[in-house]
Write a protein that holds these residues in place. Structure first.
Motif, PDB file in Angstrom:
ATOM      1  N   LEU A  71       0.868  -1.175   0.000  1.00 50.41           N
ATOM      2  CA  LEU A  71       0.000   0.000   0.000  1.00 50.41           C
ATOM      3  C   LEU A  71       0.906   1.227   0.000  1.00 50.41           C
ATOM      4  O   LEU A  71       1.586   1.501   0.982  1.00 50.41           O
ATOM      5  CB  LEU A  71      -0.910  -0.005   1.225  1.00 50.41           C
ATOM      6  CG  LEU A  71      -1.831  -1.226   1.362  1.00 50.41           C
ATOM      7  CD1 LEU A  71      -2.582  -1.183   2.690  1.00 50.41           C
ATOM      8  CD2 LEU A  71      -2.798  -1.292   0.193  1.00 50.41           C
ATOM      9  N   LEU A  72       0.928   1.911  -1.130  1.00 43.54           N
ATOM     10  CA  LEU A  72       1.853   3.038  -1.286  1.00 43.54           C
ATOM     11  C   LEU A  72       1.389   4.289  -0.567  1.00 43.54           C
ATOM     12  O   LEU A  72       2.201   5.080  -0.108  1.00 43.54           O
ATOM     13  CB  LEU A  72       2.059   3.341  -2.763  1.00 43.54           C
ATOM     14  CG  LEU A  72       2.734   2.230  -3.563  1.00 43.54           C
ATOM     15  CD1 LEU A  72       2.714   2.557  -5.043  1.00 43.54           C
ATOM     16  CD2 LEU A  72       4.150   2.021  -3.075  1.00 43.54           C
ATOM     17  N   GLY A  73       0.080   4.507  -0.505  1.00 50.50           N
ATOM     18  CA  GLY A  73      -0.454   5.695   0.137  1.00 50.50           C
ATOM     19  C   GLY A  73      -1.509   6.351  -0.712  1.00 50.50           C
ATOM     20  O   GLY A  73      -2.128   5.713  -1.567  1.00 50.50           O
ATOM     21  N   ASP A  74      -1.710   7.625  -0.469  1.00 50.70           N
ATOM     22  CA  ASP A  74      -2.770   8.381  -1.124  1.00 50.70           C
ATOM     23  C   ASP A  74      -2.212   9.635  -1.793  1.00 50.70           C
ATOM     24  O   ASP A  74      -1.332  10.290  -1.250  1.00 50.70           O
ATOM     25  CB  ASP A  74      -3.815   8.834  -0.098  1.00 50.70           C
ATOM     26  CG  ASP A  74      -4.452   7.695   0.667  1.00 50.70           C
ATOM     27  OD1 ASP A  74      -4.549   6.591   0.101  1.00 50.70           O
ATOM     28  OD2 ASP A  74      -4.849   7.908   1.831  1.00 50.70           O
ATOM     29  N   LEU A  75      -2.781   9.949  -2.946  1.00 47.93           N
ATOM     30  CA  LEU A  75      -2.547  11.229  -3.613  1.00 47.93           C
ATOM     31  C   LEU A  75      -3.857  11.993  -3.585  1.00 47.93           C
ATOM     32  O   LEU A  75      -4.918  11.419  -3.861  1.00 47.93           O
ATOM     33  CB  LEU A  75      -2.132  11.041  -5.068  1.00 47.93           C
ATOM     34  CG  LEU A  75      -0.835  10.318  -5.363  1.00 47.93           C
ATOM     35  CD1 LEU A  75      -0.601  10.266  -6.867  1.00 47.93           C
ATOM     36  CD2 LEU A  75       0.324  10.995  -4.671  1.00 47.93           C
ATOM     37  N   VAL A  76      -3.783  13.258  -3.282  1.00 44.97           N
ATOM     38  CA  VAL A  76      -4.951  14.135  -3.349  1.00 44.97           C
ATOM     39  C   VAL A  76      -4.612  15.225  -4.351  1.00 44.97           C
ATOM     40  O   VAL A  76      -3.648  15.970  -4.169  1.00 44.97           O
ATOM     41  CB  VAL A  76      -5.292  14.740  -1.969  1.00 44.97           C
ATOM     42  CG1 VAL A  76      -6.485  15.687  -2.092  1.00 44.97           C
ATOM     43  CG2 VAL A  76      -5.570  13.632  -0.954  1.00 44.97           C
TER      44      VAL A  76
END
Length: 157
Positions: free
Chosen positions: A83-88
């Motif tokens: 799970l790499l993370g989130d981009l907003v």
């Protein structure tokens, strides 16, 4: 590698990139990194200025909407999927910057997705050497995707 990009659209903006385009741009940024041989997942959330400003204020202490925020994730235990993370991504800011920089909207979107994904991989631009390295990497990836160097003064694509 199996790549899963969870796309969340919380914006009323027109002319947003497709899920397929975003996935292609993310995959290009991930190519050659340690996730190449395993499964990876990240979330891309497209927002308007209110949410973009709130997140930038709450997490970076900057009270304005910015183009892309990256929230890397490090699992506390081994997981079968990275799970790499989130981009907003703030759609109105991206559109405004594209117009100000005389770039096509799709080229600027691609740049912001590549830029944010590289942040999830640990790249940064805090000092000059890091910035130059990250910019060279972004340029190589974007040219490979068929765009021009986003840092050229006439990168109007």
């Amino acid at each position: 590698m199996t790549l899963t990009v969870d796309l969340q659209v919380a914006s009323n903006a027109a002319d947003l990139p497709t899920a397929e385009q975003i996935e292609r741009w993310v995959a290009a940024a991930l190519a050659g990194h340690q996730w190449q041989d395993g499964d990876a997942e990240l979330t891309v959330r497209v927002v308007d200025e209110t949410e973009g400003r709130e997140l930038n204020r709450d997490y970076r202490e900057r009270d304005y909407a910015t183009n892309v925020l990256s929230f890397p994730f490090t699992a506390p235990i081994p997981m079968p999927v990275t799970l790499l993370g989130d981009l907003v991504v703030c759609a109105p800011v991206v559109a405004r910057e594209a117009a100000e920089q005389d770039k096509t909207l799709v080229a600027h979107w691609a740049h912001m997705i590549v830029h944010g994904t590289l942040h999830l991989l640990g790249y940064d631009h805090i000092d000059d050497a890091e910035a130059e390295h990250m910019e060279r990497l972004e340029t190589t990836i974007l040219i490979g995707l068929g765009f021009v160097d986003p840092y050229e003064a006439d990168a109007g694509n």
